[in-house]
Design an enzyme around this catalytic site. Sequence first.
Site, PDB file in Angstrom:
ATOM      1  N   GLU A  38       8.328 -27.338 -26.445  1.00  0.00           N
ATOM      2  CA  GLU A  38       7.496 -26.445 -25.630  1.00  0.00           C
ATOM      3  C   GLU A  38       6.349 -27.233 -25.003  1.00  0.00           C
ATOM      4  OE1 GLU A  38       6.479 -22.756 -27.489  1.00  0.00           O
ATOM      5  OE2 GLU A  38       5.119 -22.168 -25.863  1.00  0.00           O
ATOM      6  N   GLU A  62       7.961 -24.013 -36.840  1.00  0.00           N
ATOM      7  CA  GLU A  62       7.185 -24.899 -35.984  1.00  0.00           C
ATOM      8  C   GLU A  62       6.602 -26.065 -36.781  1.00  0.00           C
ATOM      9  OE1 GLU A  62       4.118 -22.706 -33.973  1.00  0.00           O
ATOM     10  OE2 GLU A  62       5.524 -21.255 -33.114  1.00  0.00           O
TER      11      GLU A  62
END
Length: 290
Positions: free
Chosen positions: A206, A139
Amino acid sequence: MSLSDAAAPYGAQSGAVPAPRKAVTLSRLADMRARGEKIAMLTAYDATFAAVADAAGVDCLLVGDSLGMVCQGLDSTVAVSMEAMRHHTESVARGLRRVQGAAWLIADLPFGSYQASREQALRSAITLMQAGAQMVKLEGGGWTVDTVRFIVERGVPVCAHLGLTPQTVHALGGYKVQGRDDSSAARLLDDARALQDAGAAMLVLEMVPAALSARITGELTRCATIGIGAGSGTAGQVLVMHDMLGVNLGKPPKFVRNFMAGSDGIEQALRAYVQAVKGGTFPDDTLHAW
Ligand code: KIV
């Protein structure tokens, strides 16, 4: 279902099994992206669900660090350990091997396993690859670019993850939509380009506005975007398997559809998900996007 017959594909006991699928590879995923065939991805944490998802035609399985919430009952993914990721990756990989599965297997690098240095990231990535992953996911934006390049150059395929990055939920101030204003949208676009240039072959987006994720998808020619709460314009979709089966300890996020509704069983629900992603009926931007 029992996995006792190691040679038989999942469901072979019923005699209703189609010919084994061709293995999903990086080049097949690139080809799907180029042809506009949507990529269907789900999380998996154990051997049996991995086998069922494979039989249902899921293209990619992600051993997500969401296992911290789904399997371990944690409040966030922050405390998920490398040992837990290795354990669940091995289980899923074993399940796929037992049924001669075709799905492409991605595993999350957990929080704290790649932030210190690119060497630390490579060591962690190797642990997950040796546990059976074919790609690792990490991430973060610009600061991860050097790490991604370093890992990719050493033979580890990488999936990047932008937008809402759950490992940094405390820094972000909660599970909020990202990239709503012009400057954060521009930053996301720049980060996406830089991650593609560094060699990321896949990018999870996301909780990003649908228009922005469609724009990022259009700009990236070598990297397949996979959306979760990011609208229908991405190259593929991912959901947490328990969420889309309606099995959830809390309230599922707004972007989730319960595929058990109207399905006779789990495999049928997973098939319905694959069909809905590939047919473009999930997500529905009037219901599942911002
Ligand atoms: O951990 C996870 O499950 C994830 C996906 C939902 C994208 O990162």
